[in-house]
Design a protein around this motif. Structure first.
Motif, PDB file in Angstrom:
ATOM      1  N   UNK A 120       1.247  -0.993  -0.251  1.00  0.00           N
ATOM      2  CA  UNK A 120      -0.006  -0.232   0.235  1.00  0.00           C
ATOM      3  C   UNK A 120       0.615   1.455  -0.170  1.00  0.00           C
ATOM      4  N   UNK A 121       0.754   1.782  -0.975  1.00  0.00           N
ATOM      5  CA  UNK A 121       1.749   3.644  -0.788  1.00  0.00           C
ATOM      6  C   UNK A 121       1.631   3.922   0.324  1.00  0.00           C
ATOM      7  N   UNK A 122       2.779   4.779   0.709  1.00  0.00           N
ATOM      8  CA  UNK A 122       2.815   5.620   1.988  1.00  0.00           C
ATOM      9  C   UNK A 122       1.076   6.805   1.452  1.00  0.00           C
ATOM     10  N   UNK A 123       0.920   7.583   2.455  1.00  0.00           N
ATOM     11  CA  UNK A 123      -0.252   8.416   2.667  1.00  0.00           C
ATOM     12  C   UNK A 123       0.843   9.800   2.508  1.00  0.00           C
ATOM     13  N   UNK A 124       0.357  11.270   1.290  1.00  0.00           N
ATOM     14  CA  UNK A 124       1.151  11.747   1.405  1.00  0.00           C
ATOM     15  C   UNK A 124       1.448  12.587   2.113  1.00  0.00           C
ATOM     16  N   UNK A 125       2.158  13.292   2.789  1.00  0.00           N
ATOM     17  CA  UNK A 125       2.372  14.355   3.716  1.00  0.00           C
ATOM     18  C   UNK A 125       1.672  16.223   3.654  1.00  0.00           C
ATOM     19  N   UNK A 126       0.756  16.191   4.196  1.00  0.00           N
ATOM     20  CA  UNK A 126       0.070  17.349   3.409  1.00  0.00           C
ATOM     21  C   UNK A 126       1.218  18.865   3.473  1.00  0.00           C
ATOM     22  N   UNK A 127       2.782  18.769   3.443  1.00  0.00           N
ATOM     23  CA  UNK A 127       3.386  19.759   3.957  1.00  0.00           C
ATOM     24  C   UNK A 127       3.452  19.637   1.949  1.00  0.00           C
ATOM     25  N   UNK A 128       3.514  19.015   1.236  1.00  0.00           N
ATOM     26  CA  UNK A 128       3.704  18.808   0.342  1.00  0.00           C
ATOM     27  C   UNK A 128       2.591  18.754  -0.979  1.00  0.00           C
ATOM     28  N   UNK A 129       1.204  18.595  -0.279  1.00  0.00           N
ATOM     29  CA  UNK A 129       0.464  18.668  -1.276  1.00  0.00           C
ATOM     30  C   UNK A 129       0.468  19.758  -2.277  1.00  0.00           C
ATOM     31  N   UNK A 130       0.896  21.029  -1.998  1.00  0.00           N
ATOM     32  CA  UNK A 130       0.690  22.283  -3.454  1.00  0.00           C
ATOM     33  C   UNK A 130       1.961  21.332  -4.411  1.00  0.00           C
ATOM     34  N   UNK A 131       2.072  20.697  -4.211  1.00  0.00           N
ATOM     35  CA  UNK A 131       3.369  20.035  -5.383  1.00  0.00           C
ATOM     36  C   UNK A 131       2.737  18.664  -6.051  1.00  0.00           C
ATOM     37  N   UNK A 139      11.629  11.128 -16.081  1.00  0.00           N
ATOM     38  CA  UNK A 139      11.938  11.509 -15.146  1.00  0.00           C
ATOM     39  C   UNK A 139      10.536  11.418 -13.971  1.00  0.00           C
ATOM     40  N   UNK A 140      11.085  10.555 -12.343  1.00  0.00           N
ATOM     41  CA  UNK A 140      10.317   9.943 -11.161  1.00  0.00           C
ATOM     42  C   UNK A 140      10.425  10.819 -10.442  1.00  0.00           C
ATOM     43  N   UNK A 141       9.112  11.327 -10.048  1.00  0.00           N
ATOM     44  CA  UNK A 141       9.263  12.125  -9.185  1.00  0.00           C
ATOM     45  C   UNK A 141       7.969  11.172  -8.122  1.00  0.00           C
ATOM     46  N   UNK A 142       8.280  10.797  -7.112  1.00  0.00           N
ATOM     47  CA  UNK A 142       7.499  10.548  -5.944  1.00  0.00           C
ATOM     48  C   UNK A 142       7.364  11.019  -4.851  1.00  0.00           C
ATOM     49  N   UNK A 143       6.950  10.562  -3.150  1.00  0.00           N
ATOM     50  CA  UNK A 143       6.954  11.015  -2.190  1.00  0.00           C
ATOM     51  C   UNK A 143       6.959   8.766  -1.233  1.00  0.00           C
ATOM     52  N   UNK A 144       7.641   9.238  -0.181  1.00  0.00           N
ATOM     53  CA  UNK A 144       7.395   8.494   0.730  1.00  0.00           C
ATOM     54  C   UNK A 144       6.731   8.727   2.074  1.00  0.00           C
ATOM     55  N   UNK A 145       5.793   9.572   2.212  1.00  0.00           N
ATOM     56  CA  UNK A 145       5.092  10.012   3.118  1.00  0.00           C
ATOM     57  C   UNK A 145       5.715  10.470   4.034  1.00  0.00           C
ATOM     58  N   UNK A 146       7.243  11.759   3.548  1.00  0.00           N
ATOM     59  CA  UNK A 146       7.810  12.360   4.202  1.00  0.00           C
ATOM     60  C   UNK A 146       7.220  13.892   3.597  1.00  0.00           C
ATOM     61  N   UNK A 147       7.942  14.965   4.389  1.00  0.00           N
ATOM     62  CA  UNK A 147       7.252  15.986   3.764  1.00  0.00           C
ATOM     63  C   UNK A 147       8.436  17.094   2.867  1.00  0.00           C
ATOM     64  N   UNK A 148       8.827  16.041   1.775  1.00  0.00           N
ATOM     65  CA  UNK A 148       9.175  16.420   0.696  1.00  0.00           C
ATOM     66  C   UNK A 148       9.011  15.143  -0.953  1.00  0.00           C
ATOM     67  N   UNK A 149       9.677  15.559  -1.576  1.00  0.00           N
ATOM     68  CA  UNK A 149       9.397  15.005  -2.746  1.00  0.00           C
ATOM     69  C   UNK A 149      10.854  14.313  -3.119  1.00  0.00           C
ATOM     70  N   UNK A 150      11.083  13.071  -3.399  1.00  0.00           N
ATOM     71  CA  UNK A 150      12.433  12.623  -3.970  1.00  0.00           C
ATOM     72  C   UNK A 150      11.756  12.599  -5.505  1.00  0.00           C
ATOM     73  N   UNK A 151      12.835  12.862  -6.022  1.00  0.00           N
ATOM     74  CA  UNK A 151      13.056  13.089  -7.404  1.00  0.00           C
ATOM     75  C   UNK A 151      14.731  12.643  -8.599  1.00  0.00           C
ATOM     76  N   UNK A 152      14.666  11.941  -9.671  1.00  0.00           N
ATOM     77  CA  UNK A 152      15.102  11.239 -10.194  1.00  0.00           C
ATOM     78  C   UNK A 152      15.096  11.973 -11.526  1.00  0.00           C
TER      79      UNK A 152
END
Length: 193
Positions: A1-12, A41-54
């Motif tokens: 199950x994918x992690x819930x998005x941290x609300x801090x990064x919702x604008x992105x 480009x891969x842009x993802x999140x792991x539930x932390x208040x940031x996005x990961x990218x490559x």
């Protein structure tokens, strides 16, 4: 199950997914022959208040790897202030800062470090704090005024989700030998959410 998005990064959240260049990206610079490239480009999140990218670019004919970078996109809580932190295969580590406004992200180099044997000419700029902007155009104007009076070189990036749902990226840069000039433009289509 994918992690819930941290609300801090919702604008992105509009940036999330896997994106492929469509058509190939275009590169130019006064010291280079114009070129094209493919990019994934891969842009993802792991539930932390940031996005990961490559970002991984490839030669359009040979598929030989070209430029690569990976890192994190952070939002200052309760603001539209963004930090883009990247490590690149060229030996450059960079922090860019700016703002997200709707589905547009404008950032400019804040600090750049490089390995001692990085290829010249160097992009080597540290921007002072920029005033708040209401749009990328206003942001670019404030960056340019800082560039003209305070610094010898820098990088700016603009990401936006266009009306067709495609992600666009424009990168401009100045080096120790060249003025601020658009370097890259690429449009991506989303292939996975």
């Amino acid at each position: 199950m994918p992690p819930k998005m941290n609300p801090v990064v919702e604008p992105l959240s509009w940036m999330l997914g896997t994106w492929l260049s469509d058509p190939p990206g275009a590169g130019t610079y006064p010291t280079l022959q114009p070129f094209q490239y493919l990019e994934e480009v891969h842009i993802s999140h792991v539930g932390q208040p940031m996005l990961n990218f490559s970002f991984n670019s490839f030669h359009p004919d040979t598929r030989k790897p070209m430029h690569r970078e990976c890192g994190f996109i952070r939002l200052k809580p309760d603001t539209n202030k963004v930090a883009f932190v990247s490590a690149q295969n060229t030996g450059v580590v960079e922090v860019e800062e700016g703002e997200v406004n709707g589905q547009e992200l404008c950032i400019a180099s804040h600090s750049i470090a490089r390995i001692s044997f990085a290829k010249e000419p160097h992009v080597e700029q540290v921007s002072p704090a920029l005033p708040p902007a209401r749009s990328c155009l206003e942001f670019a104007a404030s960056v340019e005024s800082v560039f003209l009076f305070h610094s010898p070189a820098q990088i700016t990036r603009k990401f936006r989700l266009n009306s067709e749902g495609k992600l666009e990226q424009t990168v401009s840069m100045a080096t120790t030998t060249q003025p601020m000039t658009q370097h890259l433009h690429v449009t991506y289509k989303k292939v996975t959410p």
